[in-house]
Each structure stands twice: as structure tokens, then as C-alpha cells.
Design an enzyme around this catalytic site. Structure first.
Site, short mmCIF file in Angstrom:
data_model
loop_
_atom_site.label_atom_id
_atom_site.label_comp_id
_atom_site.label_asym_id
_atom_site.label_seq_id
_atom_site.Cartn_x
_atom_site.Cartn_y
_atom_site.Cartn_z
N LYS A 76 -12.51 -1.06 0.00
CA LYS A 76 -11.71 -0.23 -0.92
C LYS A 76 -12.39 -0.22 -2.29
CE LYS A 76 -7.34 -0.47 1.57
NZ LYS A 76 -7.77 -1.04 2.86
N SER A 122 0.79 -1.23 0.00
CA SER A 122 0.00 0.00 0.00
C SER A 122 0.82 1.28 0.00
CB SER A 122 -0.94 0.00 1.20
OG SER A 122 -0.20 -0.06 2.40
N HIS A 126 -5.50 -4.11 -1.78
CA HIS A 126 -5.25 -3.01 -2.72
C HIS A 126 -5.19 -3.51 -4.16
CE1 HIS A 126 -4.63 0.39 0.03
NE2 HIS A 126 -4.17 -0.52 0.87
#
Lengths: 415, 82
Positions: free
Chosen positions: A249, A190, A218
Site C-alpha cells: 500500500k 479499511s 492502512h
């Protein structure tokens, strides 16, 4: 009185120390839905200001997508707001099962178990499947939640240099005497936005009879040709034993996470993972919306394609403007500044230019690696990206860093 | 003592410094407080010391302060070797 003046003062001193170290997290309030353009109250009490958001994990722009919101409403109407139970008592609805099946198909895994967050999934998975006599071998830059989960587990653990397969091999050789071995990595890291070479890692895992766990928080939804994740990108979809990921996310951005993988391992999590057993079931509202997200992403690659194009446009623009960005292909783009004060000052000036980005420095990133982390989204339009690049160019010019490499920036500002 | 210092320094460089990193590390270089070694990866160093010198370092002695330089690590090894 239990909370005496002296006790209050001691806690106040702790807070003051955090401030002195420059680690105090200030309050920032968003007065609009999450989107490419948001309204922010910062500092606290200031009038709301419209800015372009380049620091959200809203990679696919689904956080406020009308179809996702509609599905959330439908879930609220048909299954209610909350479950008032953990999963295994009376907290599992048909839609929880539907989402688990849907995630398994999307990620190419045998089974999936939902958790209130990926942080919870990572806190619970290791203790459920690894124990005394086993070893967990982790990349040194894995997410903090994985580190916490590993520390909660009775298995021995060891670490290897970030994405260094030679070093990993050495550690696998060292731990051949253990009952079971598990390699742990992030799919996309990240802070740097780099991709773990899962193909090489799986080769080593095969050679040394070792399982592989990837946190793809991610990556899920947009990395790989059809957005399945880093395992798709490297062509190893059938060689990963466990994936943990988040719905907080790219996959809608609300909350929730999961463990997905080999059926026996997921079943052990269902039986033993404490954050699963002792925390509430995911709200039907989130479950319903996330099913819609997975359906949508399974039917078209439109959003991940747009994100890829946006990432390319931004990376090329920043390079042409003379900013020192970390090379890569992911929508996490670190603008390297090396000096913490410079990163903070530039982020503040970017905000004045209408661009919301944040400076990161030690201990969040290693000493001397301060940067502004930019995150692209499919919700960004070309004019947003161009405005962000232009602002970086203007602010970069003010600080005299355009065209400077690492050595040049450090010579000018130090670390 | 010099032998221990040399072996620990060699291990620290091999274990924590990237091959393409031009960082210079000596026996007084701060390892933990400078971020070269973090608390998570410190476990590798502790395991190395325990295996190599056949000692057990209790958690209360395996603190970031005690592991901050090669010289302070040597003192820990000597303490538990006796």
C-alpha cells in the site's frame, strides 16, 4: 472426460448466481503506471480513458516514484530477479536481513519477519504463537485475512463490538481462565477509515495480562507524526506486541508484508508460520525498493504531511459541498449513501466525470451501509482534489442528496 | 421454551446491537442473512449457548441458517438439550 458438460454447467451456474446477487467483480484494466492520473480500459474492450484515481492504496504516491523505481532496478542488477527458494533453504539474501532490520527500527519493534504478503503474515502468525488453552479476542470488523488466520489456529476465539472498549473489557473478564490472551485489531479500518483507540486498548491489555496485535496495513508510512503507524498516533509504540503490515500500500505498493514485534514471537513465526515456511522468498527487486522507501520515510515527513493536507482539503470540500462523509482524519473517506444501487449509479457517473471511485455494499460492508470509498494520496495535487469534489457535487446534485443526512438519504432511496 | 427464547434474545441484543442503535430485534428477526451477526462473530453466540445450557452444538448444526433467528436458535438448543 473429467470436466464434463454437466460439471462445466454447474460452475457456470455458480457464476450466474454471483451475478444475480450483484456481487460479480468486473474486469478493469489500467494501461499506465499506478498514479494520481491513470488510463483505464473499462468496460473491457473500450478505448483507454484518462481518469483521476481516487481508489488506490497508493497513499504516499510511491508506487511509481522515480527513486523507488531506481532502487528496484539496482536490486535487480545487484541481486537478481528471483530467489527460487523459500527463505530458510537458500532464499535469504543480505538485503532481506537489511529490510527486516530497517522495518524493525521504523516501527519501533524488536524484530521483523518478511512474508510474501500481509495476507500471508496474517494467515501464519496466529497458528505460530497461539494454541489450545489460549484465546484470541478480535474486533468484529477486522480484515478478512486476520479472520482466516484466526480460523486456521487451534486457539479458541471470541469477538467484541467494533472499537467498543467496554465490550472488550467484558470479554477480557470472561476469558481470564485462559492460558494466554491476544487482542486483534486493525489500526485503521479499511472500510470506515476509523482509528482503533490503541491507548485505551493497551490499558485494558495491561490490566488483563493480554497481548495486542495490530494490522497496520492502512496506516504504516503515514499515520502518526512521523508516519510509523497508529501506535505512534496514540503514543503506545512500546506497548504493542505484534504489528502485521504490508508493503503493498503506502510503502511502495508492490507486494510483500511482515510480522514485526517481540523477538520471541517473531522467532516462533520464523520457526512455525506455514506461509513463511512454504512460500517463496520476496523478490530482491521488491526488497531493494522497499529498503529505499523506508530510508526515505525515515528521513522526511514530506509525503505524509502532504497526504494529511490533501485529506483535510478533500474532507472540508466534501462537507462544504453537502456530501455526507464519515467524519475522521484518515485518507480513507467513505461517502455514505446507504443504498447499494445509488452507490453503484453514482460511482458510474463519477467515472463519466473522469473520477475513478468504486461503490461498496453488503456483504463487503454491513447491510444498509452502502458507500463510495474515496482514498486520498500524496500524489494528488490540489486541482485533482478540487475536480473530485466538484464531480461529487455535480453527481450528488443529480441524485438530490446534497445536504441530506443519513435519514434524508434513506427516506429518498431506502437501504 | 419461553425462558430460553427470552435469554437468547437478551443475549443477542446485548452482544450484537450497539447501545445507540435504534434497531428493533425480536425472535423472528433475521440475524445472519441480514448482516446483524456475521459468520465470524457467530462464535460468541455458539459459546454462550453451550456454556449457558451445558450442551455441545456440532459444527454441522451450527449453520448460518440454523442461527438465523432467535426462534431457530431455540430449536437448536432444545434439540441438543434432549
Amino acid at each position: 472426460m473429467a470436466y464434463s458438460t454437466a460439471t462445466r454447467q454447474a460452475f457456470a451456474d455458480d457464476i450466474a448466481t454471483i451475478k444475480e446477487k450483484g456481487l460479480f467483480k468486473e474486469k478493469r484494466f489500467i494501461c499506465s503506471p499506478q498514479a494520481a492520473e491513470i488510463e483505464v480500459e473499462y468496460p473491457e474492450g473500450a478505448a483507454c480513458k484518462k481518469v483521476l484515481n481516487f481508489c488506490a492504496n497508493n497513499y504516499l504516491g510511491l508506487s511509481s516514484h522515480p527513486e523507488v523505481a531506481k532502487a528496484a532496478h539496482a536490486g535487480l542488477d545487484s541481486r537478481g530477479f528471483g530467489m527460487s527458494s523459500v527463505r530458510f533453504i537458500c532464499g535469504t539474501q543480505d538485503i532481506h536481513r537489511e529490510l527486516q532490520d530497517s522495518v524493525s527500527t521504523f516501527l519501533g519493534m524488536e524484530d521483523t519477519l518478511l512474508f510474501p504478503s500481509c495476507m500471508d503474515a496474517n494467515a501464519g502468525v496466529f497458528e505460530a504463537i497461539m494454541g489450545k488453552g489460549d484465546v484470541i479476542i478480535a474486533d468484529r470488523l477486522i480484515h478478512a485475512s486476520l479472520i482466516d488466520g484466526i480460523r486456521l489456529c487451534s486457539a479458541e476465539y471470541d469477538t467484541f463490538k467494533h472499537m467498543d472498549m467496554k465490550h472488550l473489557r467484558k470479554k477480557l473478564e470472561l476469558h481470564q481462565d485462559k492460558r494466554r490472551r491476544l487482542i486483534v485489531t486493525d489500526g485503521v479500518f479499511s472500510m470506515d477509515g476509523d482509528l482503533c483507540p490503541l491507548d485505551k486498548m493497551c490499558d485494558l491489555a495491561d490490566k488483563f495480562d493480554t497481548m495486542v496485535l495490530v494490522d497496520d496495513s492502512h496506516a504504516s508510512g503515514f499515520i502518526g507524526k512521523t508516519g510509523r503507524g497508529v501506535h505512534e498516533h496514540f503514543g503506545v509504540m512500546d506497548r504493542i506486541d505484534l504489528i502485521t503490515t504490508t508493503f503493498g500500500k503506502a510503502l511502495g505498493g508492490a507486494s510483500g508484508g511482515c510480522v514485526s514485534g517481540r523477538s520471541e514471537l517473531v522467532e516462533l513465526c520464523r520457526q512455525k508460520a506455514r506461509p513463511y515456511l512454504f512460500s517463496n522468498s520476496l523478490s530482491p527487486v521488491i526488497v531493494s525498493a522497499t529498503i529505499k522507501v523506508i530510508d526515505f520515510l525515515s528521513s522526511t515527513t514530506e509525503l505524509r504531511d502532504k497526504l494529511e493536507a490533501n485529506t483535510k482539503r478533500f474532507r472540508e470540500g466534501m462537507t462544504a459541498a453537502g456530501l455526507n462523509i464519515r467524519p475522521g482524519v484518515t485518507p480513507i473517506v467513505p461517502v455514505m449513501l446507504y443504498n447499494a444501487k445509488l452507490a453503484n449509479d453514482m460511482a458510474r457517473d463519477m467515472y463519466a466525470e473522469g473520477i475513478y471511485v468504486i461503490g461498496f455494499f453488503f456483504p463487503v460492508v454491513p447491510e444498509g451501509q452502502a458507500r463510495i470509498r474515496v482514498q486520498l494520496s500524496a500524489a494528488h495535487e490540489n486541482e485533482h482534489i478540487d475536480k473530485c469534489v466538484a464531480a461529487f457535487k455535480k453527481v450528488g446534485e443529480k441524485y438530490g442528496i446534497l445536504g441530506l443526512d443519513k435519514k434524508g438519504i434513506i427516506e429518498k432511496y431506502g437501504t | 421454551m419461553d425462558d430460553i427464547r427470552e435469554a437468547v434474545l437478551e443475549y443477542v441484543i446485548d452482544e450484537y446491537i450497539d447501545e445507540d442503535d435504534d434497531m428493533e430485534v425480536d425472535a423472528d428477526t433475521a440475524l445472519i442473512s441480514s448482516g446483524i451477526v456475521d459468520s465470524f462473530s457467530m462464535v460468541s453466540l455458539k459459546a454462550f449457548l453451550e456454556n449457558r445450557y451445558d450442551i455441545r452444538i456440532p459444527d454441522e448444526d451450527a449453520t448460518p441458517e440454523a442461527f438465523d433467528t432467535v426462534n431457530s436458535i431455540v430449536r437448536i438448543v432444545e434439540k441438543h438439550s434432549n
